[in-house]
Design an enzyme around this catalytic site. Structure first.
Site, PDB file in Angstrom:
ATOM      1  N   GLY A 186       0.656  -1.120   0.054  1.00  0.00           N
ATOM      2  CA  GLY A 186       0.138   0.055  -0.527  1.00  0.00           C
ATOM      3  C   GLY A 186       0.767   1.544  -0.011  1.00  0.00           C
ATOM      4  O   GLY A 186       0.147   1.682   0.561  1.00  0.00           O
ATOM      5  N   LYS A 200     -11.758  -4.551   8.523  1.00  0.00           N
ATOM      6  CA  LYS A 200     -10.154  -3.768   9.947  1.00  0.00           C
ATOM      7  C   LYS A 200     -10.403  -4.637  11.193  1.00  0.00           C
ATOM      8  O   LYS A 200      -8.989  -5.230  10.916  1.00  0.00           O
ATOM      9  CB  LYS A 200     -10.242  -2.359   9.919  1.00  0.00           C
ATOM     10  N   SER A 240      -7.422   0.272  12.052  1.00  0.00           N
ATOM     11  CA  SER A 240      -7.252   1.480  11.671  1.00  0.00           C
ATOM     12  C   SER A 240      -8.139   1.412  13.320  1.00  0.00           C
ATOM     13  O   SER A 240      -8.089   0.865  13.215  1.00  0.00           O
ATOM     14  CB  SER A 240      -8.050   1.337  11.147  1.00  0.00           C
TER      15      SER A 240
END
Length: 267
Positions: A15, A172, A134
């Site tokens: 990412g 997540k 997250s």
């Protein structure tokens, strides 16, 4: 990993083209690391040009671009081989409501995390994997006691997410749980960070969801960007112990606004 000089070490960043990823790549390059930047499509200039520009101005580090398909375990193992560290940031953020949320969000997030950790284990030589989870793995958590700081004990309520069609927090949460389970079962050194609002100077050409908030019409930004959460006295103490240098929130917002201005996103 980024808290000390590299001494020629090689690390993989999945990412790498995103807001956090490109900022991380810059920091690693500046410290002399050899960075393998994993992106979804190496032929897409929107994913690679800003990373190559970072490499051109790097202070001693070297950059190579790798195709990073989270469901291609063999390719991930090849990318991780020879690395001393892996930073796993890649995860789908949005879902087309017409399409299947399971294949768009859940599978890449959960299976992708397992594949990255498995690659780090099989590659040999990886001392630590840093997983970017997250705040969405912590909230929504409607059953958490009011007034109590949400910490490692608090997880997003999967049943609540499924009932309300909130798939990103679910993805997540399950991905982070999968990371901890894999680490425990395989003796892998894993560190997880849970970012909330992500602001600051932009490196990628596209704007992320957090920075988009500043583009909205209200001239006054909300004082609390995560309403309903209780502030911890030293919320980042574990990250500080790992070498993170914390910037004042006023500076972060000011830098974010100036960055948006320089890119023409706001006047």
């Amino acid at each position: 990993m980024a808290s000390r000089e590299a001494k020629g070490e090689t690390v993989l960043v999945t990412g790498a083209s995103g807001f956090i990823g490109s900022t991380l790549v810059r920091g690693l390059l500046d410290r002399g690391y050899t960075v393998r930047a994993g992106v979804l499509n190496p032929d897409d200039e929107a994913e690679t040009d800003h990373l190559l520009a970072l490499a051109a101005g790097a202070g001693g580090g070297h950059l190579s671009i790798f195709r990073c398909d989270l469901l291609d375990g063999a390719a991930l193992t090849d990318a991780a081989r020879g690395c001393s560290g892996v930073f796993h940031l890649a995860s789908p953020c949005t879902v087309d409501p017409v399409k299947d949320h399971l294949n768009q969000l859940m599978v890449p997030a959960v299976e992708g995390t397992r594949n990255v950790l498995r690659a780090a284990k099989e590659a040999g030589g990886v001392r630590r994997v840093v997983v970017t989870s997250s705040i969405s793995a912590i909230v929504p958590s409607p059953g958490w006691p009011a007034g109590e700081v949400r910490d490692e004990r608090c997880w997003t309520d999967i049943d609540y997410c499924e009932k309300n069609g909130v798939w990103y927090p679910a993805s997540k949460t399950l991905a982070e749980k999968a990371a901890w389970k894999f680490a425990e079962e395989n003796g892998l050194d894993v560190v997880v960070v849970n970012p909330g609002t992500v602001l600051g100077p932009m490196i990628p050409p596209t704007i992320n969801a957090s920075m988009a908030m500043i583009r909205q019409p209200p001239r006054r930004l909300p004082k609390d960007t995560q309403p309903g959460l209780v502030r911890a006295e030293v919320g980042s103490k574990k990250l500080i112990a790992l070498g993170l240098q914390v910037s004042p929130v006023e500076k972060i917002i000011r830098d974010a606004v100036e960055s948006l201005k320089s890119r023409g996103f706001i006047s």
